[in-house]
Every structure is written in structure tokens, then in C-alpha cells.
Design a protein around this motif. Sequence first.
Motif, PDB file in Angstrom:
ATOM      1  N   VAL A  97       7.892 -33.861  49.014  1.00  0.00           N
ATOM      2  CA  VAL A  97       6.813 -33.187  49.740  1.00  0.00           C
ATOM      3  C   VAL A  97       6.044 -34.198  50.578  1.00  0.00           C
ATOM      4  O   VAL A  97       6.248 -35.406  50.475  1.00  0.00           O
ATOM      5  CB  VAL A  97       5.883 -32.420  48.778  1.00  0.00           C
ATOM      6  N   ARG A 102      -0.006 -32.826  47.498  1.00  0.00           N
ATOM      7  CA  ARG A 102       0.961 -31.710  47.363  1.00  0.00           C
ATOM      8  C   ARG A 102       1.781 -31.868  46.083  1.00  0.00           C
ATOM      9  O   ARG A 102       2.089 -30.883  45.420  1.00  0.00           O
ATOM     10  CB  ARG A 102       1.866 -31.666  48.593  1.00  0.00           C
ATOM     11  N   HIS A 144       6.623 -37.815  46.429  1.00  0.00           N
ATOM     12  CA  HIS A 144       6.149 -38.177  47.764  1.00  0.00           C
ATOM     13  C   HIS A 144       6.534 -39.620  47.994  1.00  0.00           C
ATOM     14  O   HIS A 144       6.279 -40.482  47.141  1.00  0.00           O
ATOM     15  CB  HIS A 144       4.632 -38.013  47.891  1.00  0.00           C
TER      16      HIS A 144
END
Length: 146
Positions: A97, A102, A144
Amino acid sequence: MLNPAPQVVIIPQQEPRHVSSTIFISLPVRDPEASGAFFTRIGFAPDADFTGGDVVSMLVGGGIHVFLVAEASFRRATGRAVADPGRCAEVELAVQVESRARVDAIADAALAAGGAAAGGRDEPGIVFRRGFRDLDGHLWAVVHMG
């Protein structure tokens, strides 16, 4: 009669190509509807085009679909026993993401929707990761990079 000398065929080196731009992942689940509701709560999109019978399709994004298949149907289709993800690791499904926030939002939503934390929270440098198990125990990671 003499055998002719074998010919050597040289195949020019090609750039690697992607085989497909769409990936379909089939996961055996006890209750496709309940699993579909779980994944909707964490941000996956229901996909009516591929949903029906014993299958609920979820669009993860970027051409990635997860088919939530009733265990009996999965067993019939594969001709194999269904692994118990609560006892053994079959695969980890990772979704990248756009931000750490997030990652936290999806992992927190998974826990609120009935999933279980798995693997803790990693921050070893450029990769930020949180893992969870879905309602059937399948292992997921949200990452991430950057």
C-alpha cells in the motif's frame, strides 16, 4: 546413410515479459459470504462479475482478484485435501500500500472485523509491515516500502 550433423539454433535473448496482467488467487474458506464481508470491511472491493455459487470474488486492486471458494468446492476442483491454515502455513499473501498509515488502517480493520494479529509489526528500515490472519486463518501481510 549418414546422419546429418545436428543444427544448433541460437535463440536471441529477450527482455523478460510479464505473463499476465491479471492474477486470480483461490482461497478455500468455510463461509464465502462471511469472508467476503470481512474483506469488504478491510477495503477490498466485491466483484460481482466473478461471484456466484460457492465463490465470492474480491478485487484487491491492480488486476488482482481473490476468489473465496467454499472448502468443498475447492476440494472438488483441486482433487486435494484443504490445508488447515490454523495449524500450518500454506502461503502468505502480501499487499503493498501507499503509506504506513494505510498499513495500520487495513491491519486495524482486519482485527476489528474478526481477524487475528500475526507476525507483529516490523520496521526494519524501508519496509513497514503488519500481518494478520483472516477468518479462516490464512496469513496476510500489509506492507509499505519507502
